[in-house]
Motif scaffolding. Sequence first.
Motif, mmCIF file in Angstrom:
data_model
loop_
_atom_site.group_PDB
_atom_site.id
_atom_site.type_symbol
_atom_site.label_atom_id
_atom_site.label_comp_id
_atom_site.label_asym_id
_atom_site.label_seq_id
_atom_site.Cartn_x
_atom_site.Cartn_y
_atom_site.Cartn_z
ATOM 1 N N LEU A 105 -40.534 31.928 13.188
ATOM 2 C CA LEU A 105 -41.800 31.177 13.172
ATOM 3 C C LEU A 105 -41.926 30.203 14.342
ATOM 4 C CD1 LEU A 105 -42.030 30.319 9.362
ATOM 5 C CD2 LEU A 105 -43.259 32.104 10.596
ATOM 6 N N GLY A 106 -40.803 29.711 14.830
ATOM 7 C CA GLY A 106 -40.852 28.694 15.858
ATOM 8 C C GLY A 106 -40.942 29.253 17.247
ATOM 9 N N ARG A 107 -41.073 30.569 17.339
ATOM 10 C CA ARG A 107 -41.065 31.219 18.641
ATOM 11 C C ARG A 107 -42.280 30.802 19.485
ATOM 12 N NH1 ARG A 107 -39.922 37.320 17.823
ATOM 13 N NH2 ARG A 107 -37.924 36.573 17.041
ATOM 14 N N ARG A 108 -43.413 30.604 18.845
ATOM 15 C CA ARG A 108 -44.644 30.316 19.604
ATOM 16 C C ARG A 108 -44.809 28.834 19.909
ATOM 17 N NH1 ARG A 108 -49.116 34.164 16.557
ATOM 18 N NH2 ARG A 108 -47.931 36.093 16.708
ATOM 19 N N ALA A 109 -43.885 28.021 19.463
ATOM 20 C CA ALA A 109 -44.061 26.592 19.681
ATOM 21 C C ALA A 109 -43.964 26.251 21.152
ATOM 22 C CB ALA A 109 -43.006 25.825 18.910
#
Lengths: 205, 265
Positions: free
Chosen positions: A201-205
């Motif tokens: 989930l944190g990949r696009r941060a």
Amino acid sequence: MDHELNSVWGQSSSLPCSSDHAQEKAWIAASQRGDNMAFNRLVLKWERTIYNVAMRMLQDRDDAAEAAQEVFLLAYRNIRRFRQDARFSTWLYRIAINHCVSRARRRPPGTHIALDGGNPSAPPPAQLRITETQEGELLQEENRSRVLSALAFLPPEQRAVVELKFFQELTFEDIAAVLQVPLSTIKSRLYAGLELLKVRLGRRA
Amino acid sequence: MTSECSKYEQHIPRSFVGDLSPGEQQALDRHLAACTGCRAEQERYAETMRLLGTADDVPVPRHFFVYPQERSANPWQLFRQLTPRWQAAAAVFAALLVLLSVPAISGITVRADRGAWTLSFGPRADAPGIDVAALKAEILQAAEERNREAAISWIQNLRAEIAGSRNELTQQQQIQLMATLTTLESRLTSRIATAAEDVKASSQKSDADLYKAVSLQRSQDLHDLNARVDAVAESADSHARETDAILETLLQVAELRIRQIGEQK
């Protein structure tokens, strides 16, 4: 429909805490004496919580509905074993989590994800009706799908801890009581699960 | 990224769930202010948490109800619904049922015989039968034989004594004496037969008890039978002694009669 049913049952599903707890104890006692209507009042109070626990554990609406029905049936058949000195929520969470973990283990991880399935002619969820814009609705639904997909890749035991900690907001001690495992195990499962979720989930941060 | 980063990376997720002490939290904050790599890691966790918040509860697609008939369950579910005390009682009952039914099905026999336990498999073999009638006949025959031998012995002795005194007797006296002896012998035979009948009646009376004793304890039965044989023998001896007394009296009478005859001459 909720409003209609609540008026039929004569009880709102969002009662104030103090009277809610006393009322719940009364329903449990009546259920233990064989009062089927009292147990269905308990079901009405807890169905939203248990359905959503099952939804996030199983990532499939039909599976979640079926699992929720089975959870209440298990609770109904075992209500006489429940001791009033324990918390009903802990007992019910334990039944729900154990049942969902058991169902989740029977299928490979990441499969049977049907987040937007179901009846096409059914009205959209109430949650979407309260969003301000169409873009916001779409974004909300997309994010929700991402979270459920990411949860599907967690081992069921880690998923259960994430569910109880983030969505049910239980303390570590309460989670240990529900799952009946040591506190250290709870924490290690939680941080391992968060690490996996961050990767997805944190990949696009 | 410094060597401390690996430690603080572990503290970042803990900070999101309030699992750090105030001192640890302050140290992490100081490190994040100085370390861009760890700050990026914290932002990834923050984004993860934000996204998790989007998967909050949705309304139920339908209501879930249970019905009274759904309370019935299979035997295992019923067992689990019992209290631990009743579960223990049910388990003990089931174990007893199994313990009793297994020997019945498999033909295992457990038998206690005077302190010794015997475990046997397969169908139970019947104890060898005892021919009670033959045993009774054997006892009667033995008793009769002893009576007969004793009587014959006494008769022979008597004949020998008479033969010893034959020279002193006349022919008529000898005829009379022999007649007396024949009568005596006849009475003796009759008495022996009566004694045998008595023994037979006694044996018949105790048939049932004898059979029961033989079936239960074979060795005890043999002991009892020996005792009976001894009792019969004792009875025969008693009859023999009585016969002796009669013969003695008869001999005395015979001698007295012979003397009277001699004096008359």
